[in-house]
Design a protein around this motif. Structure first.
Motif, PDB file in Angstrom:
ATOM      1  N   SER A 111      -9.183  16.385 -62.633  1.00 30.87           N
ATOM      2  CA  SER A 111     -10.174  15.423 -63.202  1.00 30.87           C
ATOM      3  C   SER A 111     -10.447  14.380 -62.179  1.00 30.87           C
ATOM      4  O   SER A 111     -10.037  13.925 -61.140  1.00 30.87           O
ATOM      5  CB  SER A 111      -9.128  14.551 -64.414  1.00 30.87           C
ATOM      6  OG  SER A 111      -9.488  13.219 -64.368  1.00 30.87           O
ATOM      7  N   HIS A 112     -11.915  14.173 -62.599  1.00 32.45           N
ATOM      8  CA  HIS A 112     -12.596  13.322 -61.362  1.00 32.45           C
ATOM      9  C   HIS A 112     -11.775  12.016 -61.284  1.00 32.45           C
ATOM     10  O   HIS A 112     -11.671  11.190 -60.226  1.00 32.45           O
ATOM     11  CB  HIS A 112     -14.017  13.323 -61.779  1.00 32.45           C
ATOM     12  CG  HIS A 112     -14.896  12.154 -60.873  1.00 32.45           C
ATOM     13  ND1 HIS A 112     -15.277  12.746 -59.432  1.00 32.45           N
ATOM     14  CD2 HIS A 112     -15.309  10.919 -60.987  1.00 32.45           C
ATOM     15  CE1 HIS A 112     -16.127  11.639 -59.282  1.00 32.45           C
ATOM     16  NE2 HIS A 112     -16.075  10.769 -59.939  1.00 32.45           N
ATOM     17  N   LEU A 113     -11.612  11.508 -62.550  1.00 32.82           N
ATOM     18  CA  LEU A 113     -10.967  10.070 -62.628  1.00 32.82           C
ATOM     19  C   LEU A 113      -9.481  10.128 -62.139  1.00 32.82           C
ATOM     20  O   LEU A 113      -9.345   8.959 -61.426  1.00 32.82           O
ATOM     21  CB  LEU A 113     -10.893   9.687 -64.094  1.00 32.82           C
ATOM     22  CG  LEU A 113     -12.019   9.217 -64.737  1.00 32.82           C
ATOM     23  CD1 LEU A 113     -12.087   8.872 -66.403  1.00 32.82           C
ATOM     24  CD2 LEU A 113     -12.581   8.000 -64.125  1.00 32.82           C
ATOM     25  N   ALA A 115      -8.646  11.651 -59.836  1.00 33.00           N
ATOM     26  CA  ALA A 115      -8.633  11.822 -58.352  1.00 33.00           C
ATOM     27  C   ALA A 115      -9.098  10.445 -57.544  1.00 33.00           C
ATOM     28  O   ALA A 115      -8.491   9.964 -56.693  1.00 33.00           O
ATOM     29  CB  ALA A 115     -10.131  12.895 -58.033  1.00 33.00           C
ATOM     30  N   HIS A 116      -9.938   9.631 -58.366  1.00 28.16           N
ATOM     31  CA  HIS A 116     -10.318   8.091 -58.164  1.00 28.16           C
ATOM     32  C   HIS A 116      -8.913   7.554 -58.068  1.00 28.16           C
ATOM     33  O   HIS A 116      -8.575   6.688 -57.244  1.00 28.16           O
ATOM     34  CB  HIS A 116     -11.242   7.692 -59.047  1.00 28.16           C
ATOM     35  CG  HIS A 116     -12.486   7.744 -58.649  1.00 28.16           C
ATOM     36  ND1 HIS A 116     -12.997   7.247 -57.516  1.00 28.16           N
ATOM     37  CD2 HIS A 116     -13.551   8.167 -59.453  1.00 28.16           C
ATOM     38  CE1 HIS A 116     -14.529   7.556 -57.678  1.00 28.16           C
ATOM     39  NE2 HIS A 116     -14.965   7.884 -58.773  1.00 28.16           N
ATOM     40  N   LEU A 117      -8.085   7.828 -59.127  1.00 27.74           N
ATOM     41  CA  LEU A 117      -6.919   6.804 -59.382  1.00 27.74           C
ATOM     42  C   LEU A 117      -6.003   7.143 -58.080  1.00 27.74           C
ATOM     43  O   LEU A 117      -5.282   5.760 -57.713  1.00 27.74           O
ATOM     44  CB  LEU A 117      -6.088   7.407 -60.410  1.00 27.74           C
ATOM     45  CG  LEU A 117      -6.444   6.943 -61.803  1.00 27.74           C
ATOM     46  CD1 LEU A 117      -5.355   7.361 -63.030  1.00 27.74           C
ATOM     47  CD2 LEU A 117      -6.587   5.319 -61.887  1.00 27.74           C
ATOM     48  N   VAL A 141     -14.224   1.731 -61.256  1.00 29.94           N
ATOM     49  CA  VAL A 141     -15.595   1.030 -61.745  1.00 29.94           C
ATOM     50  C   VAL A 141     -16.767   1.642 -60.888  1.00 29.94           C
ATOM     51  O   VAL A 141     -16.987   1.470 -59.535  1.00 29.94           O
ATOM     52  CB  VAL A 141     -15.398  -0.415 -61.693  1.00 29.94           C
ATOM     53  CG1 VAL A 141     -14.957  -0.985 -60.073  1.00 29.94           C
ATOM     54  CG2 VAL A 141     -16.633  -1.239 -62.041  1.00 29.94           C
ATOM     55  N   SER A 142     -17.528   2.395 -61.611  1.00 30.11           N
ATOM     56  CA  SER A 142     -18.564   2.950 -60.857  1.00 30.11           C
ATOM     57  C   SER A 142     -19.904   3.121 -61.740  1.00 30.11           C
ATOM     58  O   SER A 142     -19.819   2.259 -62.849  1.00 30.11           O
ATOM     59  CB  SER A 142     -18.354   4.269 -60.754  1.00 30.11           C
ATOM     60  OG  SER A 142     -18.032   5.214 -61.825  1.00 30.11           O
ATOM     61  N   GLY A 143     -20.965   3.867 -61.554  1.00 32.26           N
ATOM     62  CA  GLY A 143     -22.120   4.223 -62.305  1.00 32.26           C
ATOM     63  C   GLY A 143     -21.707   4.889 -63.893  1.00 32.26           C
ATOM     64  O   GLY A 143     -22.274   4.419 -64.622  1.00 32.26           O
ATOM     65  N   THR A 300     -16.853   5.211 -53.413  1.00 35.12           N
ATOM     66  CA  THR A 300     -17.867   6.011 -53.783  1.00 35.12           C
ATOM     67  C   THR A 300     -17.599   7.367 -54.144  1.00 35.12           C
ATOM     68  O   THR A 300     -16.466   7.956 -53.457  1.00 35.12           O
ATOM     69  CB  THR A 300     -19.107   6.029 -53.160  1.00 35.12           C
ATOM     70  OG1 THR A 300     -18.726   6.406 -51.771  1.00 35.12           O
ATOM     71  CG2 THR A 300     -19.856   4.600 -53.219  1.00 35.12           C
ATOM     72  N   ASP A 301     -18.264   8.459 -54.721  1.00 27.00           N
ATOM     73  CA  ASP A 301     -17.784   9.514 -55.172  1.00 27.00           C
ATOM     74  C   ASP A 301     -17.588  10.389 -53.745  1.00 27.00           C
ATOM     75  O   ASP A 301     -18.371  10.492 -52.936  1.00 27.00           O
ATOM     76  CB  ASP A 301     -18.849  10.425 -56.067  1.00 27.00           C
ATOM     77  CG  ASP A 301     -18.592   9.889 -57.392  1.00 27.00           C
ATOM     78  OD1 ASP A 301     -17.746   9.370 -57.567  1.00 27.00           O
ATOM     79  OD2 ASP A 301     -19.486  10.150 -58.362  1.00 27.00           O
ATOM     80  N   ASN A 302     -16.565  11.262 -53.887  1.00 22.89           N
ATOM     81  CA  ASN A 302     -16.134  11.956 -52.458  1.00 22.89           C
ATOM     82  C   ASN A 302     -15.355  13.168 -52.946  1.00 22.89           C
ATOM     83  O   ASN A 302     -14.667  13.142 -54.269  1.00 22.89           O
ATOM     84  CB  ASN A 302     -15.396  11.324 -51.441  1.00 22.89           C
ATOM     85  CG  ASN A 302     -14.263  10.747 -51.978  1.00 22.89           C
ATOM     86  OD1 ASN A 302     -13.208  11.310 -51.754  1.00 22.89           O
ATOM     87  ND2 ASN A 302     -14.349   9.446 -52.639  1.00 22.89           N
TER      88      ASN A 302
HETATM   89 ZN    ZN Z   1     -16.679   8.726 -59.741  1.00 25.79          ZN
END
Ligand code: ZN
Ligand code: KG4
Length: 334
Positions: A111-113, A115-117, A141-143, A300-302
Motif C-alpha cells: 500500500s502506498h499509504l 509506505a508513506h507511514l 498530506v499530499s495531492g 513526496t512520492d518515491n
Molecule cells: Zn503519495
C-alpha cells in the motif's frame, strides 16, 4: 537480500533498491511527469499511465546503475498496488511482475499509504537516534490524501480520520491555478509566499478554516471561498495575488494544525509525524515545530519508502510472495 521497489501511483515513475543485510538504500530515482500535466492544470490519468510506460524503465535502469547492481542480483521485487490512479498503478504492477517473472524471483504488492507511514525509517540509515519511538500520530498530506493514522508499531496502525472532500495538496494546486501558478502550484506558492509575503499579506483575506468532526479535514469550502473572492479582484496586480496566496496558505496550514492539535489531545503520548508532498511546506514546518518531518524527497512520492516497507516486512518475518494474479486497486484495501 536486495529488494527492488517500484511506485507509479500518481504522476512520478519511481524506483529504489534497498539491501536488507547492510540496511542501506543503494539507489533511487524519481522521474516526475508534472511537466506533461502543466497545460491541463492537473494530473490527467491517461497521460500519467502513458508517461510511466516511458519513464519507469528509465527509473529502474538508473536505480540499478546507481546501486551498481545487475538485474539478476535482485532477490525480490516490491511494487505499490493501491491506492492511486488505476491505470498508472497497473503499469507499475505489470512491470514489476514482468521483471520478477523474467528473473524467476518473487514479487510482493504494498500500500502506498502504508509506505508513506513508515517512510521516517528511511532517515534511520543516517541518524537512527532521530527517529521518534512509537506510538506515532501520523498525518499523510499530499495531492491525493489528507489522512490521519495512529501507529503503534511496524504494520500496527489504524486510520482515524481524513479529508471529507479535497486533499490539502489539491487545495494548494487549485488555488494556485486560480492566481496563475502552474501545476503543481504547492511548491512554487510556498516559495513565493516565503520570499515575498509579510504578515499583512497573510492576514489580508480571512478565508475559512474548516473544523469538521475530530480527526477529519475539509478543503472544498476554502477553494470556493477563494474562487468567490477572486471574482471581484484585480488579478493583474501582483500584490493582490500575493495576498491571496499567503492568506490561502495560512488557512490551509491553520486548518491542518488546529485539527492535529485536537487529535493530539486524544493521543497525548504520541510523537507527531507529518509526511506526503504538503509536508514540504515551509509554513507548516514553522507552525509544527515539534513534529517529525522526513526529508523533503522522502515526503513526496518515491519508491525508497516502498523498498523500506518491504525491508521492514522482511525484518519482521512477514514478507510473503504474492500470487501472479494479484492486481491493483484505485482505493485502499486491507
Ligand atoms: Zn503519495
Ligand atoms: O506526495 P506527492 O508527491 O504526490 C501525491 O499527491 O501523492 O504530493 C504532491 C502534492 C502536490 O499537490 C503539491 O502541490 C504538494 O504536494 N506540495 C506542496 C509543497 N510541495 C509539494 N504543497 C505545499 N507546499 C509545498 N512546499
Amino acid at each position: 537480500m536486495k529488494i527492488l521497489a517500484i511506485d507509479t501511483s500518481c504522476d512520478d515513475s519511481c524506483a529504489a533498491l534497498i539491501d536488507t543485510q547492510s540496511w542501506k538504500l543503494l539507489g533511487e530515482c524519481v522521474i516526475s511527469h508534472a511537466s506533461s500535466m502543466v497545460k491541463f492544470g492537473g494530473v490527467v490519468p491517461e497521460i500519467a499511465s502513458r508517461e510511466h510506460i516511458k519513464g519507469l524503465p528509465v527509473a529502474v535502469h538508473q536505480t540499478l546503475e546507481q546501486a551498481k547492481i545487475a538485474l539478476d542480483e535482485v532477490d525480490w521485487f516490491a511494487v505499490t498496488n493501491r491506492p492511486g490512479l488505476i491505470g498508472a498503478l497497473l503499469v507499475g504492477v505489470s512491470f514489476a511482475k514482468a521483471l520478477a517473472f523474467a528473473q524467476s524471483k518473487p514479487f510482493s504488492v504494498f500500500s502506498h499509504l502504508e509506505a508513506h507511514l513508515f517512510s521516517p525509517f528511511l532517515e534511520s540509515f543516517e541518524t537512527p537516534s532521530r527517529l521518534p519511538p512509537f506510538p506515532w500520530l501520523t498525518l499523510v498530506v499530499s495531492g491525493g490524501h489528507t489522512e490521519l493514522f495512529f501507529v503503534e508499531g511496524i504494520i500496527k496502525y489504524r486510520w482515524i480520520g481524513g479529508t471529507l472532500d479535497d486533499a490539502a495538496g489539491e487545495a494548494f494546486d487549485k488555488i494556485g491555478k486560480q492566481i496563475g501558478i502552474p501545476y503543481p502550484a504547492g511548491p512554487e506558492l510556498d516559495r513565493w509566499v516565503r520570499e515575498k509575503a509579510t504578515d499583512t499579506h497573510r492576514s489580508e483575506f480571512s478565508f475559512p478554516r474548516s473544523k469538521p468532526r475530530p480527526h477529519h479535514f475539509s478543503f472544498s469550502g476554502l477553494k470556493t471561498a477563494v474562487a468567490l473572492s477572486i471574482k471581484n479582484l484585480e488579478l493583474n496586480n501582483e500584490e493582490v495575488r500575493l495576498s491571496i496566496a499567503a492568506s490561502a496558505q495560512e488557512a490551509i496550514v491553520d486548518a491542518l494544525v488546529d485539527q492535529i492539535s485536537r487529535s493530539q489531545q486524544q493521543f497525548p503520548k504520541s510523537a507527531l509525524i507529518v509526511t506526503g508532498g504538503v509536508a514540504c511546506n515551509s509554513r507548516l514546518r514553522v507552525k509544527l515545530p515539534d513534529a517529525y518531518f522526513p526529508k523533503p524527497n522522502h515526503c513526496t512520492d518515491n519508491a525508497a519508502m516502498v523498498a523500506m516497507l518491504a525491508a521492514l516486512y522482511e525484518r519482521e518475518g512477514i514478507l510473503k510472495p504474492d500470487a501472479w494474479d494479484t492486481s491493483a486497486h484505485a482505493t485502499q484495501t486491507p
